[in-house]
Write an enzyme that holds these catalytic residues in place. Structure first.
Site, PDB file in Angstrom:
ATOM      1  CB  ALA A   7      15.345   9.391  35.927  1.00 51.26           C
ATOM      2  CB  ALA A   8       9.474   8.362  36.715  1.00 52.83           C
ATOM      3  N   GLY A   9      10.043  11.234  35.588  1.00 59.24           N
ATOM      4  CA  GLY A   9       9.599  12.454  34.890  1.00 59.24           C
ATOM      5  C   GLY A   9      10.510  12.777  33.709  1.00 59.24           C
ATOM      6  CG  ASP A  10      14.527  13.617  34.451  1.00 59.89           C
ATOM      7  OD1 ASP A  10      13.931  14.714  34.520  1.00 59.89           O
ATOM      8  OD2 ASP A  10      15.354  13.236  35.306  1.00 59.89           O
TER       9      ASP A  10
END
Ligand code: RIB
Length: 308
Positions: free
Chosen positions: A253-256
């Site tokens: 979820a880093a990109g999210d």
């Protein structure tokens, strides 16, 4: 939605993540012992909606969950983060989407995604929210919904004159005309390669991929580069936004998190590069904690991190 906060609509997936920590990933046919197991609300759409809200935006989410305990837990969690969930339907026939995630000792992950109710989201689910979409500063989509739904919602948002942000994840090839309607395209290295055929392995290849995507019709491109930060191409200038170093516990979820924080900063009037810096700080903080929506920082945490 408050008049003072950016109003953002996320049309996307909602999953329950089943997360196992392992020393190393198994090879095919092998069993390895898990160190721990947790269930965490996830799904790219729901993660991005939670990140919008925690970054200070007003967010409405459109999607579907199943009529089961994972679905109600995901809804409760989104509500607790401040998201408007009135656009989320409870599908009577499909289970809530889920992702089985293994996280290794380096914080890298392997993931199997089963769409469940996400696969039943249709463009009409968003048409019910036409009024809210027509007032939104930005509409955000990813590729965990059926591609026909993504295209239908993009057409609706585009007819309503809204800014459209697409995170082409997981990597898939969309119809050629979709990218022409996109204001902000935010792929990671793998997704950029899928869309351009260019292997992204450094700033030079990321720039080439961004230029290719601009030629395909996107107005602005941000390639996220993991620990290297992000490469921003506004159609004229290319800027590398580096990320601070931090110990990685889990990259899920880093990109999210980047996308939610970035979109709030942009809708508040920050430049593309400053918004990317805000997004990078949020994403960097998120990798220091385990899980998807358990790892997303608040606006206060992001601002303090940027000041350090
Ligand atoms: O981007 C991370 C997300 O991808 C996880 O939360 C998982 O649900 C998958 O959809």
């Amino acid at each position: 939605m408050s008049d003072t906060q950016p109003a953002i609509i996320v049309v996307g997936s909602i999953n329950m993540d089943l997360v196992v920590r392992v020393e190393r990933f198994p090879v095919p046919g092998e069993t390895v012992r898990g160190r721990s197991f947790i269930t965490v609300p996830g799904g790219k759409g729901a993660n991005q909606a939670a990140a919008v809200s925690l970054s200070g935006g007003s967010v409405s989410m459109i999607g579907r969950v199943g009529n089961d305990i994972f679905g109600s837990a995901c809804l409760d969690n989104l509500r607790s983060k401040g998201a408007d969930v009135s656009g989320i339907r409870i599908d009577p026939d499909a289970p809530t989407g889920n992702a089985m995630i293994a996280v290794d000792a380096e914080g890298q992950n392997e993931l199997i995604y089963t769409p469940g109710a996400n696969g039943k989201v249709i463009p009409q689910d968003a048409e019910h929210a036409t009024e809210a979409i027509s007032r939104a500063d930005m509409v955000i989509l990813q590729f965990e919904l059926p591609m026909e739904t993504v295209c239908g919602v993009v057409d609706l948002a585009s007819r309503l004159g809204r800014k459209i942000l697409i995170n082409p994840a997981p990597a898939e090839t969309p119809p050629a005309d979709l990218l022409k309607k996109v204001d902000y395209l935010i792929p990671n290295e793998t997704e950029a390669e899928r869309l351009t055929g260019i292997k992204v392995q450094d700033l030079q290849s990321a720039t080439q991929a961004a230029e290719n995507l601009l030629r395909q019709g996107c107005k602005q491109v941000i390639v996220t580069l993991g620990s290297q930060g992000a490469l921003v191409h506004d159609g004229t200038a290319v800027t590398h936004v580096p990320a601070k170093k931090i110990e990685v516990v889990d990259a899920t979820a880093a990109g999210d998190t980047f996308i939610g924080a970035f979109s709030v900063a942009l809708a508040e009037g920050k430049s593309l590069v400053k918004a990317a810096r805000f997004g990078c700080a949020a994403a960097t903080l998120s990798v220091s904690k385990l899980g998807a929506q358990t790892s997303i920082p608040t606006r206060g945490e992001i601002e303090s991190f940027l000041e350090d």
